[in-house]
Design a protein around this motif. Structure first.
Motif: not given
Length: 266
Positions: A32-33, A38-39, A45-46, A69-71
């Motif tokens: 989670l740190a 990432f989110v 994404e690229r 975040l859920q993903g």
């Protein structure tokens, strides 16, 4: 079932309990740190878009899973959280009788004025207590950290359903461990094989998208019963996701106690 045996098993597994708790908490904190990196990160994404589609599919990566975040929870945090606990659960269950043989304490333990079935159920109760405590603690930390990052974008009912489905998977692998425990005279062998089963099932699930052949083999993995992405997106947990893990856990307990009653303890 005897509380004396339950408390004895709790004392024997105390170090393993704290190890499991520590590893679980550390992984949750680490995963989670790095969520912010990432989110909803255009560079990530690229990067994923530039990777070969086959490689992305083989490792279960999806651009959509990094946009929310859920993903990220469903594809990066939840799978590793569950495979860690499943490995420990399977190892504890597999070592329950094997360790008594390995340490030479089986002859003494099974001459005490307790039925073999009572000893087995007492050990199983101790494992369930410890694993439930670790799961509750890990889930609590996960929920607190998600709340600090969510900004209202998460459906908490779906997150709780996801965590419940994970708990069922952990029980499932614990049941598999009980099926193995009476077959081995070595504690390390039993625990290693049970842990290996949990990890192998995880990799089968992760690589299920690499080919049609792997997709068929991956059906053997209990992790296939839970579609984490679908759950956090508003879907539900199918009947198989409820019944199969609970069925395997119950079957593992029944098979484990039946084998113990039939086998000689060297």
């Amino acid at each position: 079932m005897s509380w004396n045996i339950v408390s004895h098993e709790l004392r024997q597994n105390r170090r393993a309990f704290f190890t499991c708790l520590g590893v679980t908490v550390v992984f949750i904190l680490l995963l989670l740190a790095k969520a912010d990196a990432f989110v909803d990160n255009p560079e990530m994404e690229r990067l994923l878009g530039s990777m070969p589609p086959g490689l992305v599919q083989a490792f279960g990566l999806d651009v959509e899973s990094f946009r929310t975040l859920q993903g990220y929870l469903a594809t990066q945090v939840f799978p590793y959280f569950i495979v860690i606990l499943s490995s420990f659960a399977a190892a504890w269950a597999a070592g329950s009788i094997a360790k008594e043989k390995d340490r030479g304490t089986g002859e003494y333990l099974f001459t005490l004025p307790y039925r073999r079935s009572g000893i087995f159920w007492s050990k199983a109760a101790a494992h369930w207590i410890y694993m439930s405590l670790v799961y509750i603690a890990g889930s609590g930390i996960l929920l607190v950290l998600l709340y600090s990052k969510a900004s209202g974008e998460l459906s908490w009912s779906q997150v709780l359903l996801l965590l419940w489905s994970g708990y069922l998977l952990v029980l499932c692998f614990m049941g598999i461990g009980y099926m193995l425990t009476s077959w081995f005279a070595s504690d390390r062998t039993a625990m290693g094989i049970a842990c290996g089963v949990a990890v192998l099932a995880f990799f089968l699930d992760m690589l299920s998208g690499s080919s049609e052949w792997m997709e068929l083999i991956a059906l053997l993995s209990p992790y296939q019963l839970v579609d984490a992405t679908d759950i956090v997106s508003g879907g539900g947990l199918g009947a198989a996701g409820w019944l199969v893990p609970l069925g395997l856990y119950a079957a593992g307990l029944v098979v484990g106690v039946a084998l113990l009653q039939r086998k000689d303890i060297p």
